[in-house]
Scaffold this motif. Structure first.
Motif, PDB file in Angstrom:
ATOM      1  N   GLY A   1       0.796  -1.220   0.000  1.00  0.00           N
ATOM      2  CA  GLY A   1       0.000   0.000   0.000  1.00  0.00           C
ATOM      3  C   GLY A   1       0.827   1.267   0.000  1.00  0.00           C
ATOM      4  N   GLY A   2       2.113   1.126   0.223  1.00  0.00           N
ATOM      5  CA  GLY A   2       3.005   2.276   0.262  1.00  0.00           C
ATOM      6  C   GLY A   2       3.461   2.715  -1.114  1.00  0.00           C
ATOM      7  N   SER A   3       4.374   3.683  -1.113  1.00  0.00           N
ATOM      8  CA  SER A   3       4.862   4.268  -2.360  1.00  0.00           C
ATOM      9  C   SER A   3       6.384   4.353  -2.360  1.00  0.00           C
ATOM     10  CB  SER A   3       4.298   5.680  -2.541  1.00  0.00           C
ATOM     11  OG  SER A   3       2.889   5.673  -2.630  1.00  0.00           O
ATOM     12  N   LEU A   4       6.930   4.300  -3.557  1.00  0.00           N
ATOM     13  CA  LEU A   4       8.359   4.544  -3.776  1.00  0.00           C
ATOM     14  C   LEU A   4       8.508   5.296  -5.090  1.00  0.00           C
ATOM     15  CD1 LEU A   4      10.127   1.153  -2.901  1.00  0.00           C
ATOM     16  CD2 LEU A   4      10.367   3.306  -1.659  1.00  0.00           C
ATOM     17  N   ARG A   5       9.590   6.035  -5.204  1.00  0.00           N
ATOM     18  CA  ARG A   5       9.897   6.748  -6.449  1.00  0.00           C
ATOM     19  C   ARG A   5      11.304   6.363  -6.882  1.00  0.00           C
ATOM     20  NH1 ARG A   5       8.419  11.357  -9.429  1.00  0.00           N
ATOM     21  NH2 ARG A   5      10.129  12.699 -10.132  1.00  0.00           N
TER      22      ARG A   5
ATOM     23  N   SER B   1       7.758   9.156 -15.884  1.00  0.00           N
ATOM     24  CA  SER B   1       7.970  10.498 -16.405  1.00  0.00           C
ATOM     25  C   SER B   1       9.452  10.667 -16.728  1.00  0.00           C
ATOM     26  CB  SER B   1       7.509  11.556 -15.398  1.00  0.00           C
ATOM     27  OG  SER B   1       8.229  11.432 -14.183  1.00  0.00           O
ATOM     28  N   GLY B   2       9.753  11.684 -17.496  1.00  0.00           N
ATOM     29  CA  GLY B   2      11.141  11.870 -17.886  1.00  0.00           C
ATOM     30  C   GLY B   2      11.496  13.317 -18.118  1.00  0.00           C
ATOM     31  N   ASP B   3      12.785  13.568 -18.129  1.00  0.00           N
ATOM     32  CA  ASP B   3      13.322  14.889 -18.417  1.00  0.00           C
ATOM     33  C   ASP B   3      14.350  14.703 -19.519  1.00  0.00           C
ATOM     34  OD1 ASP B   3      14.729  17.296 -18.523  1.00  0.00           O
ATOM     35  OD2 ASP B   3      14.536  17.659 -16.388  1.00  0.00           O
ATOM     36  N   ASN B   4      13.975  15.039 -20.748  1.00  0.00           N
ATOM     37  CA  ASN B   4      14.865  14.816 -21.892  1.00  0.00           C
ATOM     38  C   ASN B   4      16.168  15.596 -21.759  1.00  0.00           C
ATOM     39  OD1 ASN B   4      13.005  13.133 -23.111  1.00  0.00           O
ATOM     40  ND2 ASN B   4      12.141  14.742 -24.394  1.00  0.00           N
ATOM     41  N   ALA B   5      16.068  16.815 -21.255  1.00  0.00           N
ATOM     42  CA  ALA B   5      17.243  17.673 -21.162  1.00  0.00           C
ATOM     43  C   ALA B   5      18.294  17.090 -20.219  1.00  0.00           C
ATOM     44  CB  ALA B   5      16.845  19.063 -20.701  1.00  0.00           C
ATOM     45  N   LYS B   6      17.821  16.346 -19.216  1.00  0.00           N
ATOM     46  CA  LYS B   6      18.730  15.778 -18.224  1.00  0.00           C
ATOM     47  C   LYS B   6      18.925  14.277 -18.399  1.00  0.00           C
ATOM     48  CE  LYS B   6      17.660  19.258 -14.704  1.00  0.00           C
ATOM     49  NZ  LYS B   6      17.190  19.503 -13.306  1.00  0.00           N
ATOM     50  N   ASN B   7      18.309  13.717 -19.442  1.00  0.00           N
ATOM     51  CA  ASN B   7      18.423  12.271 -19.692  1.00  0.00           C
ATOM     52  C   ASN B   7      18.086  11.455 -18.450  1.00  0.00           C
ATOM     53  OD1 ASN B   7      19.244  12.538 -22.419  1.00  0.00           O
ATOM     54  ND2 ASN B   7      21.332  12.935 -21.762  1.00  0.00           N
ATOM     55  N   THR B   8      16.985  11.832 -17.828  1.00  0.00           N
ATOM     56  CA  THR B   8      16.549  11.132 -16.625  1.00  0.00           C
ATOM     57  C   THR B   8      15.139  10.587 -16.806  1.00  0.00           C
ATOM     58  OG1 THR B   8      15.744  13.195 -15.675  1.00  0.00           O
ATOM     59  CG2 THR B   8      17.965  12.516 -15.072  1.00  0.00           C
ATOM     60  N   VAL B   9      14.834   9.554 -16.067  1.00  0.00           N
ATOM     61  CA  VAL B   9      13.507   8.965 -16.078  1.00  0.00           C
ATOM     62  C   VAL B   9      13.150   8.592 -14.644  1.00  0.00           C
ATOM     63  CG1 VAL B   9      14.328   6.614 -16.519  1.00  0.00           C
ATOM     64  CG2 VAL B   9      12.010   7.272 -17.191  1.00  0.00           C
ATOM     65  N   PHE B  10      11.870   8.735 -14.332  1.00  0.00           N
ATOM     66  CA  PHE B  10      11.378   8.463 -12.988  1.00  0.00           C
ATOM     67  C   PHE B  10      10.237   7.459 -13.055  1.00  0.00           C
ATOM     68  CE2 PHE B  10      13.815  11.982 -11.445  1.00  0.00           C
ATOM     69  CZ  PHE B  10      13.752  12.936 -12.453  1.00  0.00           C
ATOM     70  N   LEU B  11      10.068   6.744 -11.977  1.00  0.00           N
ATOM     71  CA  LEU B  11       8.934   5.833 -11.865  1.00  0.00           C
ATOM     72  C   LEU B  11       8.316   6.029 -10.489  1.00  0.00           C
ATOM     73  CD1 LEU B  11       7.376   3.560 -13.364  1.00  0.00           C
ATOM     74  CD2 LEU B  11       8.719   1.939 -11.997  1.00  0.00           C
ATOM     75  N   GLN B  12       7.145   6.635 -10.474  1.00  0.00           N
ATOM     76  CA  GLN B  12       6.394   6.797  -9.231  1.00  0.00           C
ATOM     77  C   GLN B  12       5.527   5.563  -9.041  1.00  0.00           C
ATOM     78  OE1 GLN B  12       6.479   9.325  -6.864  1.00  0.00           O
ATOM     79  NE2 GLN B  12       5.160   7.936  -5.695  1.00  0.00           N
ATOM     80  N   MET B  13       5.741   4.860  -7.953  1.00  0.00           N
ATOM     81  CA  MET B  13       5.032   3.611  -7.698  1.00  0.00           C
ATOM     82  C   MET B  13       4.150   3.788  -6.465  1.00  0.00           C
ATOM     83  SD  MET B  13       8.070   0.856  -8.445  1.00  0.00           S
ATOM     84  CE  MET B  13       9.042   1.345  -7.023  1.00  0.00           C
ATOM     85  N   ASN B  14       2.856   3.722  -6.669  1.00  0.00           N
ATOM     86  CA  ASN B  14       1.882   3.848  -5.585  1.00  0.00           C
ATOM     87  C   ASN B  14       1.126   2.538  -5.398  1.00  0.00           C
ATOM     88  OD1 ASN B  14       2.589   6.610  -5.361  1.00  0.00           O
ATOM     89  ND2 ASN B  14       0.999   7.204  -6.837  1.00  0.00           N
ATOM     90  N   SER B  15       0.474   2.428  -4.277  1.00  0.00           N
ATOM     91  CA  SER B  15      -0.335   1.237  -3.976  1.00  0.00           C
ATOM     92  C   SER B  15       0.455  -0.046  -4.240  1.00  0.00           C
ATOM     93  CB  SER B  15      -1.621   1.244  -4.811  1.00  0.00           C
ATOM     94  OG  SER B  15      -2.375   2.410  -4.573  1.00  0.00           O
ATOM     95  N   LEU B  16       1.657  -0.079  -3.734  1.00  0.00           N
ATOM     96  CA  LEU B  16       2.542  -1.209  -4.002  1.00  0.00           C
ATOM     97  C   LEU B  16       1.993  -2.495  -3.393  1.00  0.00           C
ATOM     98  CD1 LEU B  16       5.917   0.639  -3.598  1.00  0.00           C
ATOM     99  CD2 LEU B  16       5.278  -0.751  -5.575  1.00  0.00           C
ATOM    100  N   LYS B  17       2.249  -3.588  -4.101  1.00  0.00           N
ATOM    101  CA  LYS B  17       1.804  -4.913  -3.689  1.00  0.00           C
ATOM    102  C   LYS B  17       3.016  -5.824  -3.507  1.00  0.00           C
ATOM    103  CE  LYS B  17      -2.279  -4.431  -6.679  1.00  0.00           C
ATOM    104  NZ  LYS B  17      -3.045  -5.030  -7.812  1.00  0.00           N
TER     105      LYS B  17
ATOM    106  N   VAL C   1      13.532  -3.479  -5.044  1.00  0.00           N
ATOM    107  CA  VAL C   1      12.287  -3.020  -4.432  1.00  0.00           C
ATOM    108  C   VAL C   1      11.653  -4.221  -3.743  1.00  0.00           C
ATOM    109  CG1 VAL C   1       9.962  -2.150  -4.845  1.00  0.00           C
ATOM    110  CG2 VAL C   1      11.898  -1.154  -6.066  1.00  0.00           C
ATOM    111  N   THR C   2      11.404  -4.086  -2.452  1.00  0.00           N
ATOM    112  CA  THR C   2      10.790  -5.163  -1.685  1.00  0.00           C
ATOM    113  C   THR C   2       9.537  -4.620  -1.012  1.00  0.00           C
ATOM    114  OG1 THR C   2      12.935  -6.181  -1.259  1.00  0.00           O
ATOM    115  CG2 THR C   2      11.099  -6.865   0.136  1.00  0.00           C
ATOM    116  N   VAL C   3       8.418  -5.285  -1.255  1.00  0.00           N
ATOM    117  CA  VAL C   3       7.141  -4.879  -0.680  1.00  0.00           C
ATOM    118  C   VAL C   3       6.698  -5.972   0.287  1.00  0.00           C
ATOM    119  CG1 VAL C   3       4.789  -4.129  -1.131  1.00  0.00           C
ATOM    120  CG2 VAL C   3       6.584  -3.695  -2.823  1.00  0.00           C
ATOM    121  N   SER C   4       6.568  -5.609   1.539  1.00  0.00           N
ATOM    122  CA  SER C   4       6.165  -6.580   2.556  1.00  0.00           C
ATOM    123  C   SER C   4       4.658  -6.559   2.741  1.00  0.00           C
ATOM    124  CB  SER C   4       6.863  -6.273   3.873  1.00  0.00           C
ATOM    125  OG  SER C   4       6.462  -5.004   4.358  1.00  0.00           O
ATOM    126  N   SER C   5       4.125  -7.717   3.072  1.00  0.00           N
ATOM    127  CA  SER C   5       2.658  -7.823   3.245  1.00  0.00           C
ATOM    128  C   SER C   5       2.247  -7.528   4.679  1.00  0.00           C
ATOM    129  CB  SER C   5       2.192  -9.217   2.839  1.00  0.00           C
ATOM    130  OG  SER C   5       2.875 -10.194   3.597  1.00  0.00           O
TER     131      SER C   5
END
Length: 122
Positions: free
Chosen positions: A15-19, A70-86, A118-122
């Motif tokens: 149920g938590g989140s990570l980015r 999401s991403g930032d082309n100028a900085k060659n970066t990419v992000f992954l927002q993960m919500n409601s983790l299982k 990434v480890t999601v505990s129950s």
């Protein structure tokens, strides 16, 4: 030389989140698309989400509505927002740069990061 460096993994309760963040550095001229893949324990690597330089996104059905890339082309970066983790999201997450052209402009390359757990505990 090109490097992809990921960060942001860790342990979280269900149920938590990570980015996750991934930064590509080095002699980069352009990148066609960046994305995230994951490899659960004992399983093959699978697509999580991708984003093109034009902003088009693609998600695995299992993460739609919960994860956002999401991403930032100028900085060659990419992000992954993960919500409601299982618990089934537990995996090593890898950053990918597809169609990366270096400053030599000789060809396109496919680069991978070293992975972040990434480890999601129950």
């Amino acid at each position: 030389q090109v490097q992809l460096v990921e960060s942001g993994g860790g342990l979280v309760q269900a149920g938590g989140s990570l980015r996750l963040s991934c930064a590509a550095s080095g002699s980069i001229f352009s990148i066609n698309a960046m994305g995230w893949y994951r490899q659960p324990p004992g399983k093959q690597r699978e697509l999580v989400a991708t984003i093109t330089s034009g902003g088009s996104t693609n998600y695995a059905d299992s993460v739609k509505g919960r994860f956002t890339i999401s991403g930032d082309n100028a900085k060659n970066t990419v992000f992954l927002q993960m919500n409601s983790l299982k618990p089934e999201d537990t995996a090593v997450y890898y950053c990918n740069a597809d169609g990366l052209v270096t400053t030599t402009r000789d060809r396109e390359y496919d680069y991978w990061g070293q992975g972040t757990q990434v480890t999601v505990s129950s």
